[in-house]
Scaffold this motif. Structure first.
Motif, PDB file in Angstrom:
ATOM      1  N   THR A 268       0.613  -1.107  -0.038  1.00 43.55           N
ATOM      2  CA  THR A 268       0.200  -0.284  -0.055  1.00 43.55           C
ATOM      3  C   THR A 268       1.142   1.305   0.115  1.00 43.55           C
ATOM      4  N   ARG A 269       2.002   1.405   0.718  1.00 40.08           N
ATOM      5  CA  ARG A 269       3.105   2.523   0.877  1.00 40.08           C
ATOM      6  C   ARG A 269       2.168   3.986   1.638  1.00 40.08           C
ATOM      7  N   CYS A 270       1.428   3.520   1.995  1.00 43.85           N
ATOM      8  CA  CYS A 270       0.808   4.767   2.762  1.00 43.85           C
ATOM      9  C   CYS A 270       1.898   5.339   3.563  1.00 43.85           C
ATOM     10  N   PHE A 271       2.366   4.718   4.430  1.00 38.87           N
ATOM     11  CA  PHE A 271       2.898   5.179   5.060  1.00 38.87           C
ATOM     12  C   PHE A 271       4.610   6.170   4.572  1.00 38.87           C
ATOM     13  N   TYR A 284       3.902  18.019  -1.718  1.00 37.69           N
ATOM     14  CA  TYR A 284       3.078  17.745  -2.395  1.00 37.69           C
ATOM     15  C   TYR A 284       2.936  17.049  -3.343  1.00 37.69           C
ATOM     16  N   LYS A 285       2.506  16.218  -3.578  1.00 39.79           N
ATOM     17  CA  LYS A 285       2.357  15.019  -4.392  1.00 39.79           C
ATOM     18  C   LYS A 285       0.954  14.546  -5.048  1.00 39.79           C
ATOM     19  N   VAL A 286       1.269  13.896  -6.733  1.00 38.88           N
ATOM     20  CA  VAL A 286       0.233  14.118  -7.009  1.00 38.88           C
ATOM     21  C   VAL A 286      -0.147  12.846  -7.205  1.00 38.88           C
ATOM     22  N   PHE A 317      -0.601  17.766  -4.516  1.00 40.79           N
ATOM     23  CA  PHE A 317      -1.313  18.477  -3.470  1.00 40.79           C
ATOM     24  C   PHE A 317      -0.674  18.024  -2.430  1.00 40.79           C
ATOM     25  N   ARG A 318      -0.720  18.892  -1.032  1.00 43.04           N
ATOM     26  CA  ARG A 318      -0.347  18.809   0.255  1.00 43.04           C
ATOM     27  C   ARG A 318      -0.208  17.150   0.501  1.00 43.04           C
ATOM     28  N   VAL A 319       0.143  16.896   0.928  1.00 48.47           N
ATOM     29  CA  VAL A 319      -0.533  15.222   1.425  1.00 48.47           C
ATOM     30  C   VAL A 319      -0.672  15.989   3.774  1.00 48.47           C
ATOM     31  N   PRO A 320      -2.466  15.109   3.244  1.00 44.82           N
ATOM     32  CA  PRO A 320      -2.929  15.656   4.415  1.00 44.82           C
ATOM     33  C   PRO A 320      -3.066  14.714   5.357  1.00 44.82           C
ATOM     34  N   LYS A 327     -13.684  11.365  10.464  1.00 44.47           N
ATOM     35  CA  LYS A 327     -14.313  12.711  11.013  1.00 44.47           C
ATOM     36  C   LYS A 327     -14.863  14.170   9.397  1.00 44.47           C
ATOM     37  N   THR A 328     -14.056  13.593   8.818  1.00 41.65           N
ATOM     38  CA  THR A 328     -13.917  15.580   8.086  1.00 41.65           C
ATOM     39  C   THR A 328     -14.562  14.731   5.964  1.00 41.65           C
ATOM     40  N   ALA A 329     -15.303  13.382   6.075  1.00 43.54           N
ATOM     41  CA  ALA A 329     -15.559  13.172   4.944  1.00 43.54           C
ATOM     42  C   ALA A 329     -15.877  14.520   4.183  1.00 43.54           C
ATOM     43  N   PRO A 330     -16.420  14.821   2.136  1.00 42.11           N
ATOM     44  CA  PRO A 330     -15.877  13.866   1.970  1.00 42.11           C
ATOM     45  C   PRO A 330     -14.503  14.029   1.223  1.00 42.11           C
ATOM     46  N   TYR A 331     -13.852  13.491   0.468  1.00 39.80           N
ATOM     47  CA  TYR A 331     -11.440  13.947   0.902  1.00 39.80           C
ATOM     48  C   TYR A 331     -11.618  14.327  -0.530  1.00 39.80           C
ATOM     49  N   MET A 332      -9.875  14.488  -0.442  1.00 41.75           N
ATOM     50  CA  MET A 332      -9.330  14.785  -1.262  1.00 41.75           C
ATOM     51  C   MET A 332      -9.852  16.360  -1.786  1.00 41.75           C
ATOM     52  N   HIS A 333      -8.875  17.268  -2.442  1.00 37.41           N
ATOM     53  CA  HIS A 333      -9.172  18.618  -2.257  1.00 37.41           C
ATOM     54  C   HIS A 333     -10.471  19.295  -2.652  1.00 37.41           C
ATOM     55  N   ASN A 334     -10.858  17.960  -3.603  1.00 37.03           N
ATOM     56  CA  ASN A 334     -11.899  18.648  -4.180  1.00 37.03           C
ATOM     57  C   ASN A 334     -13.620  17.627  -3.203  1.00 37.03           C
ATOM     58  N   GLU A 342     -14.504   4.712  -0.263  1.00 37.20           N
ATOM     59  CA  GLU A 342     -13.739   5.147  -1.930  1.00 37.20           C
ATOM     60  C   GLU A 342     -12.405   5.796  -2.799  1.00 37.20           C
ATOM     61  N   VAL A 343     -11.663   5.781  -0.672  1.00 39.84           N
ATOM     62  CA  VAL A 343     -10.366   6.870  -1.252  1.00 39.84           C
ATOM     63  C   VAL A 343      -9.378   5.157  -1.373  1.00 39.84           C
ATOM     64  N   LEU A 344     -10.403   4.355  -0.593  1.00 42.29           N
ATOM     65  CA  LEU A 344      -8.714   2.593  -0.547  1.00 42.29           C
ATOM     66  C   LEU A 344      -9.325   2.512  -1.724  1.00 42.29           C
ATOM     67  N   ASP A 345     -10.203   2.463  -2.572  1.00 43.33           N
ATOM     68  CA  ASP A 345     -10.390   1.749  -4.217  1.00 43.33           C
ATOM     69  C   ASP A 345      -9.575   2.354  -4.917  1.00 43.33           C
ATOM     70  N   LYS A 368      -1.286   0.197  -8.334  1.00 41.17           N
ATOM     71  CA  LYS A 368      -1.900  -1.074  -8.435  1.00 41.17           C
ATOM     72  C   LYS A 368      -1.693  -1.560  -6.958  1.00 41.17           C
ATOM     73  N   PHE A 369      -2.242  -2.468  -5.990  1.00 41.45           N
ATOM     74  CA  PHE A 369      -2.024  -3.099  -5.398  1.00 41.45           C
ATOM     75  C   PHE A 369      -3.469  -3.957  -5.175  1.00 41.45           C
ATOM     76  N   ASP A 370      -3.394  -5.057  -4.684  1.00 40.47           N
ATOM     77  CA  ASP A 370      -4.906  -6.426  -3.927  1.00 40.47           C
ATOM     78  C   ASP A 370      -5.102  -6.082  -2.650  1.00 40.47           C
ATOM     79  N   PHE A 382      -8.203   0.573  10.772  1.00 38.48           N
ATOM     80  CA  PHE A 382      -6.795   1.725  11.410  1.00 38.48           C
ATOM     81  C   PHE A 382      -7.407   2.934  11.419  1.00 38.48           C
ATOM     82  N   LEU A 383      -7.687   3.719   9.988  1.00 41.67           N
ATOM     83  CA  LEU A 383      -7.956   4.738  10.240  1.00 41.67           C
ATOM     84  C   LEU A 383      -8.888   5.696  10.830  1.00 41.67           C
ATOM     85  N   GLU A 384      -9.659   5.640  11.567  1.00 46.14           N
ATOM     86  CA  GLU A 384     -11.216   5.018  12.424  1.00 46.14           C
ATOM     87  C   GLU A 384      -9.796   5.016  14.288  1.00 46.14           C
TER      88      GLU A 384
HETATM   89  C1  HEC Z   1       2.738   9.707  -3.462  1.00 44.63           C
HETATM   90  C2  HEC Z   1       1.533   9.912  -1.706  1.00 44.63           C
HETATM   91  C3  HEC Z   1       0.830   8.873  -0.834  1.00 44.63           C
HETATM   92  C4  HEC Z   1       0.543   7.960  -0.782  1.00 44.63           C
HETATM   93  C5  HEC Z   1       1.440   6.693  -0.883  1.00 44.63           C
HETATM   94  C6  HEC Z   1      -0.550   7.966  -0.014  1.00 44.63           C
HETATM   95  N1  HEC Z   1      -1.626   9.209  -0.050  1.00 44.63           N
HETATM   96 FE1  HEC Z   1      -3.025   9.610   0.989  1.00 44.63          FE
HETATM   97  N2  HEC Z   1      -2.606  11.105   0.375  1.00 44.63           N
HETATM   98  C7  HEC Z   1      -1.198  11.989  -0.407  1.00 44.63           C
HETATM   99  C8  HEC Z   1      -1.570  13.675  -1.058  1.00 44.63           C
HETATM  100  C9  HEC Z   1      -0.994  14.543  -1.707  1.00 44.63           C
HETATM  101  C10 HEC Z   1      -3.495  13.493  -0.989  1.00 44.63           C
HETATM  102  C11 HEC Z   1      -4.209  14.565  -1.044  1.00 44.63           C
HETATM  103  C12 HEC Z   1      -4.534  14.655  -2.480  1.00 44.63           C
HETATM  104  C13 HEC Z   1      -5.274  15.660  -3.248  1.00 44.63           C
HETATM  105  O1  HEC Z   1      -6.074  15.831  -2.309  1.00 44.63           O
HETATM  106  O2  HEC Z   1      -5.668  15.567  -4.377  1.00 44.63           O
HETATM  107  C14 HEC Z   1      -4.554  12.276   0.350  1.00 44.63           C
HETATM  108  C15 HEC Z   1      -4.632  11.834   0.703  1.00 44.63           C
HETATM  109  C16 HEC Z   1      -5.560  10.983   1.151  1.00 44.63           C
HETATM  110  C17 HEC Z   1      -6.327  10.714   1.766  1.00 44.63           C
HETATM  111  C18 HEC Z   1      -7.877  12.219   2.064  1.00 44.63           C
HETATM  112  C19 HEC Z   1      -7.665  13.385   3.337  1.00 44.63           C
HETATM  113  C20 HEC Z   1      -8.709  14.399   3.498  1.00 44.63           C
HETATM  114  O3  HEC Z   1      -8.625  14.882   4.111  1.00 44.63           O
HETATM  115  O4  HEC Z   1      -9.176  14.538   2.091  1.00 44.63           O
HETATM  116  C21 HEC Z   1      -6.405   9.644   2.943  1.00 44.63           C
HETATM  117  C22 HEC Z   1      -7.814   9.127   3.365  1.00 44.63           C
HETATM  118  C23 HEC Z   1      -5.595   9.097   2.562  1.00 44.63           C
HETATM  119  N3  HEC Z   1      -5.361   9.935   1.498  1.00 44.63           N
HETATM  120  C24 HEC Z   1      -5.541   7.602   2.698  1.00 44.63           C
HETATM  121  C25 HEC Z   1      -3.925   7.078   2.621  1.00 44.63           C
HETATM  122  C26 HEC Z   1      -4.093   6.154   2.454  1.00 44.63           C
HETATM  123  C27 HEC Z   1      -4.584   4.775   3.399  1.00 44.63           C
HETATM  124  C28 HEC Z   1      -2.864   4.853   1.752  1.00 44.63           C
HETATM  125  C29 HEC Z   1      -2.161   4.028   1.327  1.00 44.63           C
HETATM  126  C30 HEC Z   1      -3.205   3.207   0.692  1.00 44.63           C
HETATM  127  C31 HEC Z   1      -2.418   6.926   1.198  1.00 44.63           C
HETATM  128  N4  HEC Z   1      -3.066   7.811   1.779  1.00 44.63           N
HETATM  129  C32 HEC Z   1      -1.364   6.637   0.280  1.00 44.63           C
HETATM  130  C33 HEC Z   1      -0.576  11.462  -0.691  1.00 44.63           C
HETATM  131  C34 HEC Z   1      -0.038   9.884  -0.105  1.00 44.63           C
END
Ligand code: HEC
Ligand code: HEC
Length: 411
Positions: A268-271, A284-286, A317-320, A327-334, A342-345, A368-370, A382-384
């Motif tokens: 997943t590489r979330c960390f 700031y990541k795309v 966008f800045r990594v938030p 508590k803060t749905a809906p997600y992403m900058h828009n 939906e975010v995980l999908d 992509k990951f399974d 975990f996010l909760e």
């Molecule tokens: C490459 C860096 C990167 C990785 C890897 C990444 N994220 Fe993110 N994440 C971001 C960025 C940048 C945003 C904001 C993007 C936007 O709004 O366009 C974001 C937004 C989010 C949000 C929405 C937050 C909000 O307040 O709207 C969630 C939830 C989230 N990420 C969870 C995850 C999870 C779970 C994973 C792993 C599956 C993950 N992220 C992996 C960079 C990353």
């Protein structure tokens, strides 16, 4: 810590014996208690809950509060997951005094800040709605819609820069933006200052907090400093995850614990972007987020590129932070992704590229990951477990302007 202590020294920290003497004089002559803190740990200021006195100069009456984080009392980490919070981002001269925090709290909830007295900061960042508005894009004065989603104010004090694109360096700079923005609060700052000066309680509170007289301290800069001081008290640092990281293995459910492992996994590489301890990052990541309303299209917002020219910043966008993210749905900058599911999908399918959008600068960690249904549920659990609202500030019943205060969650 070091930085705050360095600032404190300009106010000449009193010695222990001077303190004693002052305490006695105070008690005998003025009927005051000894409010003196020579630097020991006894709390002396009326700091909001979850904060403690950093220093206090009884001569000037000035002192500062700071948020208590799990490791800020000097304890050593109990696991690799426990990491000390960095110092909050503050411009020189910023002081979190109780008087400024309280003034900032009142201003934050007061619609007097807007041009037509209907919109307060809390109208888009309400504590009962995760310090956001739970809308895809913010709705400002006269019902006007903006192009971006209101981020949470929880832990905004740790943001390297403010706004999704980082166009403000500090909370102080940030606060002046929405007040003057024609679709948010549409206020003329000169008129606002005159209005606030005419309200005796504000005049008095500004003078007290910023050492003015006759309302001389009512200025836009001081207003921004007070709001920023209040925002530096809005911290979320004691979630079930934090208790788990501090060694309490019962603090998170088994599902959330599995979710933590997935969050840290190489698949997943979330960390790698949402880092400890803030679950945010300076960069700031795309990702290639879809447009709001038409998931077949890539969102057109150029993001960081509008602040910092360069092909690599297009749609970055800045990594938030993910603290309190449940508590803060809906997600992403828009606000285009409605739920954490939906975010995980979105991530599992490989971000914007996985959706077939044309993009050449998506971050290489977005692949992509399974993800089985159970794993998805674990990640959501975990996010909760990053939820902690124990330091929710009180919504004032009344603000000095007498205007109505938004009390509950936003509709
Ligand atoms: C490459 C860096 C990167 C990785 C890897 C990444 N994220 Fe993110 N994440 C971001 C960025 C940048 C945003 C904001 C993007 C936007 O709004 O366009 C974001 C937004 C989010 C949000 C929405 C937050 C909000 O307040 O709207 C969630 C939830 C989230 N990420 C969870 C995850 C999870 C779970 C994973 C792993 C599956 C993950 N992220 C992996 C960079 C990353
Ligand atoms: C009309 C709704 C609205 C109002 C009113 C409003 N904001 Fe915001 N706020 C937003 C939106 C939308 C953003 C994100 C804008 C962007 O990134 O371009 C934002 C961004 C922020 C951020 C940056 C957070 C981050 O993670 O980057 C802070 C802090 C903030 N607002 C505080 C305030 C304060 C303080 C006030 C009152 C003076 C206020 N806001 C008034 C909608 C609003």
């Amino acid at each position: 810590m070091l930085a705050t202590h360095a600032r404190a020294s300009v106010f000449l920290r009193p010695s222990r014996s001077l303190c004693k003497t002052l305490g006695l004089i105070g008690l005998v002559l003025l009927g005051l208690g000894s409010g003196c803190d020579p630097g020991d740990s006894s709390p002396q200021l009326a700091c909001p809950k979850g904060m403690r006195t950093v220093w206090h100069d009884p001569l000037s009456g000035i002192g500062e509060c700071e948020v208590i984080t799990p490791l800020s009392e000097g304890r050593s980490p109990r696991s690799g997951l426990e990491q000390a919070f960095p110092a909050m981002v503050r411009p020189p001269g910023a002081l979190s005094t109780p008087a400024r925090i309280e003034l900032g709290r009142l201003l934050y909830f007061d619609p007097v800040l807007s041009g037509d007295n209907t919109v307060s900061c809390a109208h888009c960042h309400h504590p009962a709605s995760g310090f956001t508005d739970n809308r895809a894009v913010a709705t400002g004065i006269r019902g006007q819609k903006g192009g971006r989603s209101a981020p949470t104010v929880w832990n905004a004090a740790w943001n390297s820069e403010q706004f999704w694109d980082g166009r403000a360096k500090t909370l102080e700079d940030q606060a002046k933006g929405p007040i003057q923005n024609p679709i948010e609060m549409d206020q003329d700052p000169v008129k606002l200052i005159a209005e606030l000066k005419a309200i005796p309680e504000y005049s008095r509170r500004f003078d007290e907090a910023f050492r003015g007289s006759g309302g001389s301290a009512v200025t836009l800069d001081n207003l921004a400093s007070a709001i920023a001081a209040f925002e530096r008290s809005i911290a979320s640092v004691n979630s079930p995850f934090d208790r788990y990281a501090a060694g309490d293995r019962t603090a998170m459910s088994e599902s959330a614990t599995r979710g933590l492992n997935l969050f840290r996994s190489v698949s997943t590489r979330c960390f790698e972007c949402h880092e400890l301890p803030t679950f945010a990052m300076k960069e700031y990541k795309v990702l290639g987020v879809p447009s709001l309303g038409d998931p077949t299209k890539l969102d057109e917002d150029r993001g960081r590129a509008t602040v910092m020219p360069g092909a690599s910043y297009e749609r970055a966008f800045r990594v938030p932070t993910l603290r309190n993210v449940a508590k803060t749905a809906p997600y992403m900058h828009n606000g285009s992704l409605k739920t954490l599911d939906e975010v995980l999908d979105f991530y599992a399918k490989g971000g914007g590229l996985g959706r077939g959008y044309k993009l050449d600068n998506v971050d290489d960690k977005i692949r992509k990951f399974d993800l089985t249904a159970e794993e998805k549920a674990d990640l959501v659990a975990f996010l909760e477990a990053l939820t902690d609202e124990s330091l929710l500030p009180e919504v004032p019943k009344l603000v000095p302007s007498g205007l109505p205060v938004a009390q509950g969650p936003l509709q």
